[in-house]
Design a protein around this motif. Sequence first.
Motif, mmCIF file in Angstrom:
data_model
loop_
_atom_site.group_PDB
_atom_site.id
_atom_site.type_symbol
_atom_site.label_atom_id
_atom_site.label_comp_id
_atom_site.label_asym_id
_atom_site.label_seq_id
_atom_site.Cartn_x
_atom_site.Cartn_y
_atom_site.Cartn_z
ATOM 1 N N CYS A 1 0.777 -1.180 -0.020
ATOM 2 C CA CYS A 1 -0.041 0.098 -0.079
ATOM 3 C C CYS A 1 0.973 1.069 -0.092
ATOM 4 O O CYS A 1 0.487 2.501 -0.468
ATOM 5 N N HIS A 2 2.044 1.390 0.613
ATOM 6 C CA HIS A 2 2.812 2.503 0.697
ATOM 7 C C HIS A 2 4.000 2.269 -0.084
ATOM 8 O O HIS A 2 4.496 1.260 -0.465
ATOM 9 N N SER A 3 4.698 3.572 -0.508
ATOM 10 C CA SER A 3 5.765 3.198 -1.416
ATOM 11 C C SER A 3 6.892 4.181 -0.819
ATOM 12 O O SER A 3 6.637 4.915 0.183
ATOM 13 N N VAL A 4 8.038 3.741 -1.048
ATOM 14 C CA VAL A 4 9.364 4.349 -0.634
ATOM 15 C C VAL A 4 10.328 4.256 -1.614
ATOM 16 O O VAL A 4 10.424 3.208 -2.441
ATOM 17 N N ASN A 5 10.686 5.468 -2.064
ATOM 18 C CA ASN A 5 11.836 5.678 -3.128
ATOM 19 C C ASN A 5 10.867 5.065 -4.552
ATOM 20 O O ASN A 5 11.859 4.163 -5.362
ATOM 21 N N ASN A 6 9.849 5.393 -4.680
ATOM 22 C CA ASN A 6 9.071 4.960 -5.900
ATOM 23 C C ASN A 6 8.870 3.415 -6.134
ATOM 24 O O ASN A 6 8.456 2.932 -7.227
ATOM 25 N N VAL A 7 8.927 2.737 -5.046
ATOM 26 C CA VAL A 7 8.865 1.236 -4.981
ATOM 27 C C VAL A 7 7.587 0.796 -4.228
ATOM 28 O O VAL A 7 7.663 1.477 -3.123
#
Length: 161
Positions: free
Chosen positions: A65-71
């Motif tokens: 559900c969440h992204s980090v660094n567009n991942v």
Amino acid sequence: MNSAGLSSFIRPLGVLVLLATIGSAAAYNAATAQENTTPDATTTYPAMDAERGKALFAERGCVICHSVNNVGSDVAVSLDVSNMNIAREPFEFFARMWRGAPQMIALQQADLGYQIDFSGQDIADIFAFVQDGEMQEDFTEADLPAHIKEIIDNGPAIGSK
């Protein structure tokens, strides 16, 4: 001692008793406030490990559900460090998670078939990861387990945009 003399003696005595009572109440309030704001000497807080948090973020499915660094996905707010200025304090971060718990549990059940079980240490490590810009820069799709990547690629079951 006549009544006028007694009266002049009692008034100052009453004022002294009143001042002593106010002083005692103020001292009690100050001590109580100190107790409420100072952590107990036996309270311990987990050491936070951003690298472990990075692995947990991927393995446990936060990235669904969440992204980090567009991942990851854009179903929920991105947890890039640039977005974390609103939750830099760990207890505020945890409070925000708590407020979103019903939705997160529903998504976990729909996408994973179970509710993710986090320990306090797990949450502390994930918090460390979402606060660490350098660790986030190294987060790529290669960090995702195959079953998590498949869920992201197919789109989360509910709440997707």
